[in-house]
Write an enzyme that holds these catalytic residues in place. Sequence first.
Site, PDB file in Angstrom:
ATOM      1  N   ASP A   1       5.197   0.682  12.260  1.00  0.00           N
ATOM      2  CA  ASP A   1       3.382   0.042  11.037  1.00  0.00           C
ATOM      3  C   ASP A   1       3.687  -0.848  12.141  1.00  0.00           C
ATOM      4  OD1 ASP A   1       3.619   1.978   8.306  1.00  0.00           O
ATOM      5  OD2 ASP A   1       2.938   2.770   9.826  1.00  0.00           O
TER       6      ASP A   1
ATOM      7  N   ARG B   1      -8.371  -0.283   4.646  1.00  0.00           N
ATOM      8  CA  ARG B   1      -7.489   0.190   4.304  1.00  0.00           C
ATOM      9  C   ARG B   1      -5.944  -0.402   4.033  1.00  0.00           C
ATOM     10  NH1 ARG B   1      -6.394   4.876   7.662  1.00  0.00           N
ATOM     11  NH2 ARG B   1      -4.957   4.793   5.729  1.00  0.00           N
TER      12      ARG B   1
ATOM     13  N   CYS C   1      -4.174  13.075  12.821  1.00  0.00           N
ATOM     14  CA  CYS C   1      -5.089  11.577  12.634  1.00  0.00           C
ATOM     15  C   CYS C   1      -4.967  10.637  14.175  1.00  0.00           C
ATOM     16  CB  CYS C   1      -4.635  10.879  11.817  1.00  0.00           C
ATOM     17  SG  CYS C   1      -3.272   9.351  11.788  1.00  0.00           S
TER      18      CYS C   1
ATOM     19  N   LYS D   1       0.949  -1.353  -0.077  1.00  0.00           N
ATOM     20  CA  LYS D   1      -0.014   0.457  -0.108  1.00  0.00           C
ATOM     21  C   LYS D   1       0.859   1.251   0.132  1.00  0.00           C
ATOM     22  CE  LYS D   1      -2.157   2.175   3.818  1.00  0.00           C
ATOM     23  NZ  LYS D   1      -1.535   3.087   4.038  1.00  0.00           N
ATOM     24  N   ASN D   2       1.928   1.585   0.780  1.00  0.00           N
ATOM     25  CA  ASN D   2       2.511   2.341   1.004  1.00  0.00           C
ATOM     26  C   ASN D   2       3.329   3.162  -0.083  1.00  0.00           C
ATOM     27  OD1 ASN D   2       0.707   3.212   3.100  1.00  0.00           O
ATOM     28  ND2 ASN D   2       2.601   2.713   5.018  1.00  0.00           N
TER      29      ASN D   2
ATOM     30  N   ILE E   1       8.180   7.293  16.536  1.00  0.00           N
ATOM     31  CA  ILE E   1       7.685   7.962  15.237  1.00  0.00           C
ATOM     32  C   ILE E   1       6.280   9.104  15.938  1.00  0.00           C
ATOM     33  CG2 ILE E   1       7.438   7.520  12.898  1.00  0.00           C
ATOM     34  CD1 ILE E   1       9.839   6.978  13.842  1.00  0.00           C
TER      35      ILE E   1
ATOM     36  N   ARG F   1      -4.723  11.384   4.014  1.00  0.00           N
ATOM     37  CA  ARG F   1      -3.160  11.470   4.683  1.00  0.00           C
ATOM     38  C   ARG F   1      -2.972  11.251   3.662  1.00  0.00           C
ATOM     39  NH1 ARG F   1      -1.733  14.088   8.878  1.00  0.00           N
ATOM     40  NH2 ARG F   1      -0.199  13.677   7.197  1.00  0.00           N
TER      41      ARG F   1
ATOM     42  N   ARG G   1       0.875  15.184  13.191  1.00  0.00           N
ATOM     43  CA  ARG G   1       1.164  14.037  11.583  1.00  0.00           C
ATOM     44  C   ARG G   1       1.478  15.917  10.652  1.00  0.00           C
ATOM     45  NH1 ARG G   1      -0.981   8.811   8.932  1.00  0.00           N
ATOM     46  NH2 ARG G   1       0.509   8.939   8.171  1.00  0.00           N
ATOM     47  N   PRO G   2       2.233  16.710  10.920  1.00  0.00           N
ATOM     48  CA  PRO G   2       2.301  17.856  10.685  1.00  0.00           C
ATOM     49  C   PRO G   2       2.928  17.162   9.189  1.00  0.00           C
ATOM     50  CG  PRO G   2       4.085  17.969  12.219  1.00  0.00           C
ATOM     51  CD  PRO G   2       3.340  16.520  12.136  1.00  0.00           C
ATOM     52  N   ILE G   3       2.992  18.719   7.753  1.00  0.00           N
ATOM     53  CA  ILE G   3       3.369  18.234   6.361  1.00  0.00           C
ATOM     54  C   ILE G   3       5.053  19.672   6.832  1.00  0.00           C
ATOM     55  CG2 ILE G   3       2.038  17.600   5.501  1.00  0.00           C
ATOM     56  CD1 ILE G   3       1.454  20.458   4.111  1.00  0.00           C
TER      57      ILE G   3
ATOM     58  N   LEU H   1       8.164  19.186   7.098  1.00  0.00           N
ATOM     59  CA  LEU H   1       9.756  19.229   6.030  1.00  0.00           C
ATOM     60  C   LEU H   1       8.702  19.446   4.829  1.00  0.00           C
ATOM     61  CD1 LEU H   1       9.991  16.655   8.707  1.00  0.00           C
ATOM     62  CD2 LEU H   1      11.197  18.627   8.628  1.00  0.00           C
TER      63      LEU H   1
HETATM   64  C1  EPZ Z   1       4.193   7.039   5.882  1.00  0.00           C
HETATM   65  O1  EPZ Z   1       3.577   8.154   6.569  1.00  0.00           O
HETATM   66  C2  EPZ Z   1       3.173   6.363   5.553  1.00  0.00           C
HETATM   67  N1  EPZ Z   1       1.364   6.139   5.448  1.00  0.00           N
HETATM   68  C3  EPZ Z   1       2.617   5.246   7.056  1.00  0.00           C
HETATM   69  O2  EPZ Z   1       2.292   4.263   7.439  1.00  0.00           O
HETATM   70  C4  EPZ Z   1       4.380   4.759   8.185  1.00  0.00           C
HETATM   71  O3  EPZ Z   1       3.553   4.851   9.721  1.00  0.00           O
HETATM   72  C5  EPZ Z   1       5.314   6.528   8.174  1.00  0.00           C
HETATM   73  O4  EPZ Z   1       5.448   6.562   6.892  1.00  0.00           O
HETATM   74  C6  EPZ Z   1       5.901   6.312   9.155  1.00  0.00           C
HETATM   75  O5  EPZ Z   1       6.718   4.615   8.600  1.00  0.00           O
HETATM   76  C7  EPZ Z   1       2.498   6.387   4.029  1.00  0.00           C
HETATM   77  O6  EPZ Z   1       3.268   6.129   3.657  1.00  0.00           O
HETATM   78  C8  EPZ Z   1       1.125   6.320   3.220  1.00  0.00           C
HETATM   79  P1  EPZ Z   1       6.193  10.196   8.450  1.00  0.00           P
HETATM   80  P2  EPZ Z   1       4.368   9.371   6.271  1.00  0.00           P
HETATM   81  O7  EPZ Z   1       6.611  11.467   7.215  1.00  0.00           O
HETATM   82  O8  EPZ Z   1       4.988   9.767   5.343  1.00  0.00           O
HETATM   83  C9  EPZ Z   1       6.857  13.686  11.599  1.00  0.00           C
HETATM   84  C10 EPZ Z   1       0.241   3.039   7.828  1.00  0.00           C
HETATM   85  O9  EPZ Z   1      -0.158   2.376   9.277  1.00  0.00           O
HETATM   86  N2  EPZ Z   1       6.659  14.750  10.580  1.00  0.00           N
HETATM   87  O10 EPZ Z   1       7.680   9.378   7.849  1.00  0.00           O
HETATM   88  O11 EPZ Z   1       2.949  10.545   7.230  1.00  0.00           O
HETATM   89  C11 EPZ Z   1       5.705  13.249  11.578  1.00  0.00           C
HETATM   90  O12 EPZ Z   1       5.116  13.338  12.128  1.00  0.00           O
HETATM   91  C12 EPZ Z   1       0.894   3.604   7.855  1.00  0.00           C
HETATM   92  O13 EPZ Z   1      -0.004   1.788   6.835  1.00  0.00           O
HETATM   93  C13 EPZ Z   1       7.007  16.267  10.748  1.00  0.00           C
HETATM   94  O14 EPZ Z   1       7.675  16.247  11.968  1.00  0.00           O
HETATM   95  O15 EPZ Z   1       4.963   9.550   7.823  1.00  0.00           O
HETATM   96  C14 EPZ Z   1       6.276  11.829  12.197  1.00  0.00           C
HETATM   97  O16 EPZ Z   1       6.033  11.433  13.733  1.00  0.00           O
HETATM   98  C15 EPZ Z   1      -0.001   4.768   9.437  1.00  0.00           C
HETATM   99  N3  EPZ Z   1       7.218  16.701  10.082  1.00  0.00           N
HETATM  100  C16 EPZ Z   1       7.277  11.633  11.965  1.00  0.00           C
HETATM  101  O17 EPZ Z   1       7.962  12.473  10.991  1.00  0.00           O
HETATM  102  C17 EPZ Z   1       6.142  16.432   8.112  1.00  0.00           C
HETATM  103  O18 EPZ Z   1       6.514  17.359   7.157  1.00  0.00           O
HETATM  104  C18 EPZ Z   1       7.041  10.356  11.118  1.00  0.00           C
HETATM  105  O19 EPZ Z   1       6.013  10.488   9.661  1.00  0.00           O
HETATM  106  C19 EPZ Z   1       6.519  14.967   8.095  1.00  0.00           C
HETATM  107  C20 EPZ Z   1       6.373  14.000   8.732  1.00  0.00           C
END
Ligand code: EPZ
Length: 419
Positions: free
Chosen positions: A306, A398, A115, A22-23, A328, A91, A120-122, A124
């Site tokens: 995960d 999902r 969520c 999926k990811n 995480i 998301r 989960r801010p964006i 970065l």
């Molecule tokens: C991906 O989410 C996966 N989703 C998530 O899987 C997975 O848990 C996660 O990576 C970590 O491995 C998909 O690929 C669709 P991150 P993503 O940005 O990219 C912080 C599942 O169960 N962060 O790597 O959204 C954030 O808050 C899902 O399949 C910032 O602070 O995760 C988190 O604490 C759930 N600022 C950490 O980084 C940012 O701009 C890692 O998040 C982005 C992230």
Amino acid sequence: MESLLIKGGVPLCGEVTISGAKNAVLPIMAAALLTREPCVIRRVPNLSDVKFMGRILTWLGAEVHFQGDSVRIQARKIKGAGDYDLVRKMRGSICIMGPLLGRLKKAAVSLPGGCVIGARPINLHLKGFAALGAKVTIENGYVRAEARRLIGADLFLGGRAGSTVLGTANVMMAATLAEGVTVIESAACEPEVVDLACFLNAMGAKITGAGSPTLTITGVKQLHGAEHEVIPDRIEAATYAIAAAATNGEITLRGARADHLHAVFDKLRDTGVKLERQGSAITVRRNGRLKPVDITTLPYSGFPTDVQAQMMALMALTPGISIITERIFESRFMHVSELGRLGADIEIEGPSAIVKGGKPLSGAPVMASDLRASAALVIAGLAASGHTQVNRVYHLDRGYENMDAKLRKLGARVQRIEE
Ligand code: EPZ
């Protein structure tokens, strides 16, 4: 709404074929927006998130055709703004921003809220777009990025919890059509990021270093269509491996990639689980009494967040104390209280859960709160005595293709019922 009704106590035995990841498939589908030419993606799992991404791409103007386990996407002419409600609901759809910015030099999507597992801010993602020269604004619930030209840059993309998976994917996709070279430091190394880079290179991009913390993207004028087979889902494979251990069964995982699962298999071996590889098959079975282990979730190649919930279900069944620390996401323990309904003894202390395992679990109605929490409740229900009803099973759909059918094939007594 549907639920899963599980009659526990049966060791799971047999073979399960692992679906596409999926990811990996979500950002790969979004990457098709980077070209006018057709892209064909294979081993696409039949999941509600995937169908949702199809709807978002269609809304943007792309032609999207699902056929069997493939999807053909052609984005001849596209809009630069995603539908507010559609994007807000999933998301993962944030990863349309990079391709739109790369191709159209403008992108607008609804700001993804938090969520249940965290804020989960964006920030970065946006930092990366700004480093390429985009002007980023947040207004009326929309986040916009616009640029006359995108220029390659050196940037550091590490955050509070280390690297970001979709942040790396988004910036990498935008940078493929930027002028000059972009170097991303502290890039995510997840196999799903590597799979996306493979697809982009098949489209004519110039990306090196995927899978390492230093990613180099040399911009090109345009990208062309490509075909790609998605990697198997390592999280699905880990979930079935843990289900084999939890039910004292023996499952052969077909099509799983052991090289994507080192951290998980290492911990399973520590608990006393036996893992045997034969070609592309991996057989998992318990080898005597389970032993407690401590887990800390980390970015790849550390233990995946995960799989944290599923591993907690296994530790609840394991005599002794284990400590599970979530590094995480700040609130990814929603499953703790529901596991408690089945009789598990788990206490939360800050970022850690202290699991006093070994008490036999007994079935009860429980509520799924998110995708991986629901998988943990299914595993616990399979090992518990009596009936467990997992409500809100749409969370499971999902991310797990035909889970109840796959479990029945392994001998589980599980059926889908109306809540
Ligand atoms: C991906 O989410 C996966 N989703 C998530 O899987 C997975 O848990 C996660 O990576 C970590 O491995 C998909 O690929 C669709 P991150 P993503 O940005 O990219 C912080 C599942 O169960 N962060 O790597 O959204 C954030 O808050 C899902 O399949 C910032 O602070 O995760 C988190 O604490 C759930 N600022 C950490 O980084 C940012 O701009 C890692 O998040 C982005 C992230």
